[in-house]
Design a protein around this motif. Structure first.
Motif, PDB file in Angstrom:
ATOM      1  N   MET A   1      42.898  32.987  13.593  1.00 45.82           N
ATOM      2  CA  MET A   1      43.006  34.136  14.473  1.00 45.82           C
ATOM      3  C   MET A   1      41.907  34.118  15.545  1.00 45.82           C
ATOM      4  O   MET A   1      42.155  34.455  16.693  1.00 45.82           O
ATOM      5  N   VAL A   2      40.705  33.694  15.127  1.00 53.52           N
ATOM      6  CA  VAL A   2      39.596  33.599  16.076  1.00 53.52           C
ATOM      7  C   VAL A   2      39.900  32.554  17.141  1.00 53.52           C
ATOM      8  O   VAL A   2      39.608  32.756  18.330  1.00 53.52           O
ATOM      9  N   SER A   3      40.505  31.446  16.714  1.00 51.83           N
ATOM     10  CA  SER A   3      40.812  30.378  17.674  1.00 51.83           C
ATOM     11  C   SER A   3      41.838  30.843  18.716  1.00 51.83           C
ATOM     12  O   SER A   3      41.745  30.468  19.889  1.00 51.83           O
ATOM     13  N   VAL A   4      42.798  31.677  18.295  1.00 56.79           N
ATOM     14  CA  VAL A   4      43.792  32.222  19.236  1.00 56.79           C
ATOM     15  C   VAL A   4      43.104  33.137  20.239  1.00 56.79           C
ATOM     16  O   VAL A   4      43.396  33.089  21.440  1.00 56.79           O
ATOM     17  N   PHE A   5      42.187  33.960  19.757  1.00 56.61           N
ATOM     18  CA  PHE A   5      41.460  34.870  20.627  1.00 56.61           C
ATOM     19  C   PHE A   5      40.638  34.091  21.652  1.00 56.61           C
ATOM     20  O   PHE A   5      40.675  34.393  22.856  1.00 56.61           O
ATOM     21  N   VAL A   6      39.911  33.083  21.177  1.00 51.21           N
ATOM     22  CA  VAL A   6      39.067  32.284  22.066  1.00 51.21           C
ATOM     23  C   VAL A   6      39.912  31.538  23.090  1.00 51.21           C
ATOM     24  O   VAL A   6      39.573  31.482  24.280  1.00 51.21           O
ATOM     25  N   ALA A   7      41.044  30.969  22.645  1.00 46.62           N
ATOM     26  CA  ALA A   7      41.915  30.233  23.560  1.00 46.62           C
ATOM     27  C   ALA A   7      42.486  31.163  24.627  1.00 46.62           C
ATOM     28  O   ALA A   7      42.562  30.788  25.810  1.00 46.62           O
ATOM     29  N   SER A   8      42.869  32.369  24.241  1.00 47.08           N
ATOM     30  CA  SER A   8      43.414  33.329  25.206  1.00 47.08           C
ATOM     31  C   SER A   8      42.352  33.765  26.207  1.00 47.08           C
ATOM     32  O   SER A   8      42.622  33.885  27.403  1.00 47.08           O
ATOM     33  N   ALA A   9      41.140  34.009  25.714  1.00 53.33           N
ATOM     34  CA  ALA A   9      40.041  34.393  26.607  1.00 53.33           C
ATOM     35  C   ALA A   9      39.721  33.263  27.579  1.00 53.33           C
ATOM     36  O   ALA A   9      39.485  33.499  28.773  1.00 53.33           O
ATOM     37  N   ALA A  10      39.731  32.025  27.069  1.00 61.46           N
ATOM     38  CA  ALA A  10      39.447  30.871  27.930  1.00 61.46           C
ATOM     39  C   ALA A  10      40.535  30.707  28.993  1.00 61.46           C
ATOM     40  O   ALA A  10      40.239  30.409  30.152  1.00 61.46           O
ATOM     41  N   LEU A  11      41.787  30.917  28.599  1.00 52.21           N
ATOM     42  CA  LEU A  11      42.883  30.813  29.562  1.00 52.21           C
ATOM     43  C   LEU A  11      42.756  31.873  30.650  1.00 52.21           C
ATOM     44  O   LEU A  11      42.923  31.569  31.844  1.00 52.21           O
ATOM     45  N   PHE A  12      42.464  33.103  30.244  1.00 47.78           N
ATOM     46  CA  PHE A  12      42.312  34.178  31.225  1.00 47.78           C
ATOM     47  C   PHE A  12      41.169  33.867  32.193  1.00 47.78           C
ATOM     48  O   PHE A  12      41.312  34.025  33.407  1.00 47.78           O
ATOM     49  N   PHE A  13      40.048  33.406  31.654  1.00 48.43           N
ATOM     50  CA  PHE A  13      38.899  33.062  32.496  1.00 48.43           C
ATOM     51  C   PHE A  13      39.245  31.926  33.457  1.00 48.43           C
ATOM     52  O   PHE A  13      38.904  31.970  34.648  1.00 48.43           O
ATOM     53  N   LEU A  14      39.955  30.910  32.955  1.00 50.08           N
ATOM     54  CA  LEU A  14      40.329  29.770  33.793  1.00 50.08           C
ATOM     55  C   LEU A  14      41.232  30.210  34.944  1.00 50.08           C
ATOM     56  O   LEU A  14      41.046  29.786  36.091  1.00 50.08           O
ATOM     57  N   ILE A  15      42.190  31.081  34.634  1.00 55.80           N
ATOM     58  CA  ILE A  15      43.110  31.550  35.675  1.00 55.80           C
ATOM     59  C   ILE A  15      42.364  32.341  36.742  1.00 55.80           C
ATOM     60  O   ILE A  15      42.599  32.169  37.940  1.00 55.80           O
ATOM     61  N   THR A  16      41.451  33.219  36.309  1.00 52.57           N
ATOM     62  CA  THR A  16      40.701  34.001  37.304  1.00 52.57           C
ATOM     63  C   THR A  16      39.852  33.090  38.185  1.00 52.57           C
ATOM     64  O   THR A  16      39.688  33.355  39.379  1.00 52.57           O
ATOM     65  N   ARG A  17      39.351  32.016  37.608  1.00 54.50           N
ATOM     66  CA  ARG A  17      38.551  31.086  38.413  1.00 54.50           C
ATOM     67  C   ARG A  17      39.428  30.363  39.434  1.00 54.50           C
ATOM     68  O   ARG A  17      39.055  30.237  40.603  1.00 54.50           O
ATOM     69  N   VAL A  18      40.589  29.895  38.993  1.00 56.94           N
ATOM     70  CA  VAL A  18      41.500  29.177  39.888  1.00 56.94           C
ATOM     71  C   VAL A  18      41.952  30.082  41.029  1.00 56.94           C
ATOM     72  O   VAL A  18      41.983  29.678  42.190  1.00 56.94           O
ATOM     73  N   VAL A  19      42.291  31.339  40.685  1.00 59.73           N
ATOM     74  CA  VAL A  19      42.875  32.247  41.682  1.00 59.73           C
ATOM     75  C   VAL A  19      41.820  32.851  42.593  1.00 59.73           C
ATOM     76  O   VAL A  19      41.983  32.875  43.820  1.00 59.73           O
ATOM     77  N   PHE A  20      40.724  33.341  42.014  1.00 57.61           N
ATOM     78  CA  PHE A  20      39.790  34.145  42.798  1.00 57.61           C
ATOM     79  C   PHE A  20      38.521  33.409  43.232  1.00 57.61           C
ATOM     80  O   PHE A  20      37.870  33.836  44.181  1.00 57.61           O
ATOM     81  N   VAL A  21      38.176  32.323  42.557  1.00 60.59           N
ATOM     82  CA  VAL A  21      37.002  31.542  42.966  1.00 60.59           C
ATOM     83  C   VAL A  21      37.435  30.345  43.804  1.00 60.59           C
ATOM     84  O   VAL A  21      37.006  30.178  44.939  1.00 60.59           O
ATOM     85  N   ASP A  22      38.314  29.515  43.217  1.00 55.37           N
ATOM     86  CA  ASP A  22      38.799  28.338  43.955  1.00 55.37           C
ATOM     87  C   ASP A  22      39.851  28.717  45.000  1.00 55.37           C
ATOM     88  O   ASP A  22      40.089  27.940  45.930  1.00 55.37           O
ATOM     89  N   GLN A  23      40.488  29.885  44.793  1.00 58.93           N
ATOM     90  CA  GLN A  23      41.553  30.367  45.682  1.00 58.93           C
ATOM     91  C   GLN A  23      42.642  29.300  45.873  1.00 58.93           C
ATOM     92  O   GLN A  23      43.141  29.080  46.978  1.00 58.93           O
ATOM     93  N   SER A  24      42.997  28.675  44.775  1.00 54.03           N
ATOM     94  CA  SER A  24      44.026  27.642  44.795  1.00 54.03           C
ATOM     95  C   SER A  24      45.393  28.263  44.532  1.00 54.03           C
ATOM     96  O   SER A  24      45.551  29.083  43.630  1.00 54.03           O
TER      97      SER A  24
END
Length: 197
Positions: free
Chosen positions: A1-24
């Motif tokens: 369950m912890v691994s699912v939580f961490v993976a989801s948090a990492a995915l959300f963080f990655l998406i925000t970086r791609v969209v709002f930092v890299d603006q890709s």
């Protein structure tokens, strides 16, 4: 369950970086192209998709988010009723907070007007929270595991309809899914800790 939580948090963080930092927009544009090709090949799908997207719309979520908990309480499952209510209400509140923070406009290529902001997708986030919570309840009680899987697949399909209709970017939908999983995990931990007291 912890691994699912961490993976989801990492995915959300990655998406925000791609969209709002890299603006890709490379990923968004590529996925849009795939959906557009499918829509061009099978134009009769569009009215079906528009009908299915209703099952994570605000009117439906209000009815389901209140009606299902009431029914569960009447059927002798008050805890499950609270779980569904908090899954819907909590994810809806979190979604609005995130939209207000990120302030991403919707795609200009939308097939029909949809008010509000784009990131993360409310249909994806609140829809997965609702159907995912129901799926977990069915799975936990070992009743109809096939229905539990179908509920999750239905929620994922609804997220896809938002991309098909161009009312959300694909990254909005993925972020909505990740946010829903994060909220459901937090909700489950809260109920587990409450039961241990």
């Amino acid at each position: 369950m912890v691994s699912v939580f961490v993976a989801s948090a990492a995915l959300f963080f990655l998406i925000t970086r791609v969209v709002f930092v890299d603006q890709s927009v490379q990923f968004d544009n590529w996925v849009f192209e795939q959906f557009d090709a499918g829509r061009a090949a099978w134009p009769a799908l569009t009215p079906v998709v528009r009908s299915l997207t209703f099952f994570a719309s605000l009117p439906w979520l209000v009815v389901a988010g209140i009606g299902i908990p009431v029914l569960l309480h009447r059927w002798g499952h008050p805890r499950e009723g609270w779980e569904v209510l908090l899954a819907v209400a909590g994810s809806a509140l979190l979604n609005q907070l995130l939209k207000g923070y990120f302030q991403r406009p919707r795609p200009s290529s939308a097939l029909f007007f949809q008010p509000g902001l784009s990131f993360p997708s409310g249909h994806a986030m609140i829809g997965l929270a609702l159907y995912g919570c129901l799926a977990w309840i069915l799975w936990r009680h070992r009743h109809h595991p096939v229905w539990a899987v179908l509920l999750v697949l239905f929620a994922l399909f609804i997220g896809g309809t938002r991309v098909y209709l161009h009312v959300h970017y694909p990254t909005d939908v993925l972020a909505g899914f990740a946010g829903a999983v994060l909220w459901l995990m937090l909700l489950r931990w809260a109920f587990l800790m409450r039961n241990e007291k």
